[in-house]
Write a protein that holds these residues in place. Sequence first.
Motif, short mmCIF file in Angstrom:
data_model
loop_
_atom_site.label_atom_id
_atom_site.label_comp_id
_atom_site.label_asym_id
_atom_site.label_seq_id
_atom_site.Cartn_x
_atom_site.Cartn_y
_atom_site.Cartn_z
N VAL A 63 0.93 -1.15 -0.05
CA VAL A 63 -0.10 -0.01 0.05
C VAL A 63 0.65 1.25 0.00
CG1 VAL A 63 -1.89 1.25 1.08
CG2 VAL A 63 -1.84 -1.19 1.19
N HIS A 64 0.92 2.02 -1.15
CA HIS A 64 1.36 3.35 -1.10
C HIS A 64 0.57 4.17 -0.20
CE1 HIS A 64 3.44 6.69 -3.71
NE2 HIS A 64 3.15 7.06 -2.58
N ALA A 65 0.97 4.55 0.93
CA ALA A 65 0.26 5.41 1.75
C ALA A 65 -0.06 6.79 1.59
CB ALA A 65 1.02 5.34 3.21
N ARG A 66 -0.68 7.06 0.45
CA ARG A 66 -1.32 8.40 0.15
C ARG A 66 -2.12 8.07 -1.05
NH1 ARG A 66 4.35 9.98 -1.70
NH2 ARG A 66 3.98 11.84 -0.11
N LYS A 67 -3.29 8.94 -0.97
CA LYS A 67 -4.19 9.13 -2.19
C LYS A 67 -3.44 9.44 -3.66
CE LYS A 67 -8.86 10.30 -0.57
NZ LYS A 67 -9.94 11.22 -0.75
N ALA A 68 -4.19 8.97 -4.56
CA ALA A 68 -3.83 9.36 -5.90
C ALA A 68 -4.83 10.34 -6.41
CB ALA A 68 -3.59 8.24 -6.80
N TRP A 69 -4.53 11.50 -6.82
CA TRP A 69 -5.42 12.50 -7.48
C TRP A 69 -5.35 12.17 -9.13
CZ3 TRP A 69 -9.07 14.95 -5.26
CH2 TRP A 69 -9.12 14.86 -3.71
N LEU A 70 -6.36 11.73 -9.63
CA LEU A 70 -6.31 11.40 -11.11
C LEU A 70 -6.55 12.54 -12.09
CD1 LEU A 70 -8.02 7.68 -10.91
CD2 LEU A 70 -5.48 8.32 -10.57
N ALA A 71 -6.94 13.43 -11.49
CA ALA A 71 -7.39 14.75 -12.18
C ALA A 71 -6.46 15.90 -11.77
CB ALA A 71 -8.65 14.85 -12.64
N GLY A 72 -5.86 16.60 -12.36
CA GLY A 72 -4.87 17.76 -11.93
C GLY A 72 -3.60 17.89 -11.17
N LEU A 73 -3.31 16.52 -11.09
CA LEU A 73 -1.84 16.50 -10.50
C LEU A 73 -1.20 15.44 -11.39
CD1 LEU A 73 -2.05 15.52 -6.52
CD2 LEU A 73 -1.64 18.00 -8.01
N SER A 74 0.23 15.74 -11.84
CA SER A 74 1.08 15.05 -12.52
C SER A 74 1.52 13.84 -11.56
CB SER A 74 2.29 15.70 -12.84
OG SER A 74 3.14 15.96 -11.58
N PRO A 75 2.17 12.71 -12.44
CA PRO A 75 2.56 11.48 -11.40
C PRO A 75 3.62 11.88 -10.22
CG PRO A 75 2.54 10.93 -13.94
CD PRO A 75 2.17 12.40 -13.75
N GLU A 113 3.91 15.02 -8.93
CA GLU A 113 3.05 15.59 -7.95
C GLU A 113 2.30 14.39 -7.05
OE1 GLU A 113 2.13 19.98 -9.78
OE2 GLU A 113 0.88 18.09 -10.47
N ASN A 114 1.80 13.51 -7.80
CA ASN A 114 1.13 12.20 -7.02
C ASN A 114 2.18 11.75 -6.03
OD1 ASN A 114 -1.79 11.60 -6.95
ND2 ASN A 114 -1.36 12.23 -9.35
N ARG A 115 3.26 11.81 -6.23
CA ARG A 115 4.17 11.20 -5.26
C ARG A 115 4.78 12.07 -4.25
NH1 ARG A 115 6.94 9.49 -10.23
NH2 ARG A 115 8.51 11.37 -9.77
N GLU A 116 4.13 13.17 -4.09
CA GLU A 116 4.47 14.24 -3.15
C GLU A 116 3.52 15.21 -2.55
OE1 GLU A 116 7.23 16.42 -5.78
OE2 GLU A 116 8.57 15.06 -5.81
N ILE A 117 2.55 15.44 -3.23
CA ILE A 117 1.48 16.61 -2.63
C ILE A 117 0.56 15.56 -2.01
CG2 ILE A 117 -0.31 18.09 -3.30
CD1 ILE A 117 1.38 18.91 -5.73
N PRO A 118 -0.24 14.68 -2.46
CA PRO A 118 -1.21 13.97 -1.15
C PRO A 118 -0.41 13.71 -0.23
CG PRO A 118 -1.42 13.30 -3.75
CD PRO A 118 0.10 13.84 -3.65
N PRO A 119 -0.99 14.02 1.11
CA PRO A 119 -0.46 13.66 2.32
C PRO A 119 -0.16 12.21 2.72
CG PRO A 119 -2.49 14.64 2.66
CD PRO A 119 -2.40 14.61 1.33
N LEU A 120 0.81 11.74 3.15
CA LEU A 120 1.03 10.48 3.67
C LEU A 120 0.20 10.15 4.83
CD1 LEU A 120 4.93 10.49 3.29
CD2 LEU A 120 3.51 8.79 2.08
N ASP A 121 -0.53 8.94 4.89
CA ASP A 121 -1.23 8.75 6.00
C ASP A 121 -0.63 7.15 6.32
OD1 ASP A 121 -3.00 8.08 7.90
OD2 ASP A 121 -4.71 8.74 6.82
N TYR A 122 0.34 7.00 7.13
CA TYR A 122 1.00 5.70 7.48
C TYR A 122 -0.16 5.01 8.51
CZ TYR A 122 5.30 6.99 5.72
OH TYR A 122 6.44 7.23 4.69
N ASP A 123 -0.82 5.72 9.28
CA ASP A 123 -1.86 5.16 10.42
C ASP A 123 -3.10 4.41 9.46
OD1 ASP A 123 -0.50 6.16 12.23
OD2 ASP A 123 -1.61 7.86 12.76
N ARG A 124 -3.29 4.88 8.38
CA ARG A 124 -4.42 4.18 7.71
C ARG A 124 -3.83 2.79 7.29
NH1 ARG A 124 -7.46 1.47 7.05
NH2 ARG A 124 -9.44 1.35 5.52
#
Length: 339
Positions: A175-187, A189-200
Motif C-alpha cells: 500500500v502506497h500510503a497516500r491518495k492518488a489524484w487522477l485529475a489535476g496532479l502529475s505523476p 506531484e502524486n508522489r509528493e503532494i497528497p499527504p502520507l497517512d501511515y496510520d491508515r
Amino acid sequence: MQRFDAKEIIVKNRSFRFAVAPMMDWTDRNCRFFHRQLSKRALLYTEMVVADAVIHGDRDKLLGFDPAEHPIALQLGGSDPAKLAAAAKIGADLGYDEINLNCGCPSDRVQSGTFGACLMREPQRVADCVAAMKAAVAIPITVKCRIGVDEQDIETALDTFADAVVAAGVDGLWVHARKAWLAGLSPKENREIPPLDYDRVHRLKQRLPDLFVGINGGLKTIADAEAESDKLDGVMLGRAAYHGPALLASVDRVFFGCETADPDPHDIVEAMIPYVEAQLRRGVPLHRITRHMLGLFHGQPGARRFRQILTVEGARRDAGVSVLRAAASAVEEASSLAA
C-alpha cells in the motif's frame, strides 16, 4: 547462489519483506542486478509491464533477468482477467517468484488503459483479475495500491478494496500510503503532494492480521523503514533506494540478521565488472548499466567526480569497463586527499 523465497523470509519470528519498488524506466534488469550486489535478500521488482506486451512482445527484452536477481517479482499492468492470467503464467514459467498487479500508478497513460490507480474504484474487477491469476499460477499474487483515489473516503475505499482481493485469494497488499489524484496532479506531484497517512495502513493491518500488508511511500532511510517494520509485514523503498543505493548495503544486516559486514561500494564496483563485460559483449552500451550506479558513492569525497566520469565518459560508444574503474579510482583518490 542461495535462493531466498520471496514469500517466506523469516525475521523476528515472522514473515517479512524489504523491497525495492517497481519504477518505470529505472528498475530494469541492469538496475536490479546492481541492487542485488548490495542486498542478497531484498525483494526486487521489474518495471511495470503491460499484460498485452508480455503476451505479444519480445519476452527476452521485456522479461529477461539474471538468475542472481532472485527473489524477483514481475509487476503487471492491466485489467482483463484472461490476459493477466496468461501474462502471469508466462512470468511464472520464466521463473519469477511473485506476480504483482499495479493498482497504484496515476499516470495518464495508465488511466487511458484502464489500469493502475483508477482500478481502486473497481475492487470487484481487481478481485476477478486476482482470482484468474491465482488459478493460473502457483506463485504468490500480490497487489500494489493506494489508500484511495480522488474524493474516495480512505476508510471505506481501502477496506472495500482489500476485502475484495482477499476474498479472491490475494497473497498480499503493498500500500502506497497516500491518495492518488487522477485529475489535476502529475505523476510526480502524486508522489509528493497528497499527504502520507501511515496510520491508515496500520489500521488495515490491524483489521486484517492474517494478510501480508507492506507499506510504500515517503520512506527515505533505513531508520524510516525500521520504524514501520514493527507494525507491518514489509517495507518498500523506491526513489530513496535508487538515488542512494548504498543504503541497501545495510538491509541484510538490519532486517535479516546477517552477520557479515555491509558490502563496501568499491567491492560493489568490482562485483559488477564481470556482469558489465558480459553485457558489453551482448551489445549493451555501458551507460545503460552505469546510469543506475551514479548514487553509489553518495555523500563520499569524490562522489561528484564518479558521477561525472560515468555520465560523460560512459556515454561514448566505445566505453568499456575501464571507464567504471576510472570512476571508482577517482573516489579513492579523493578519499586519500580528504584523509
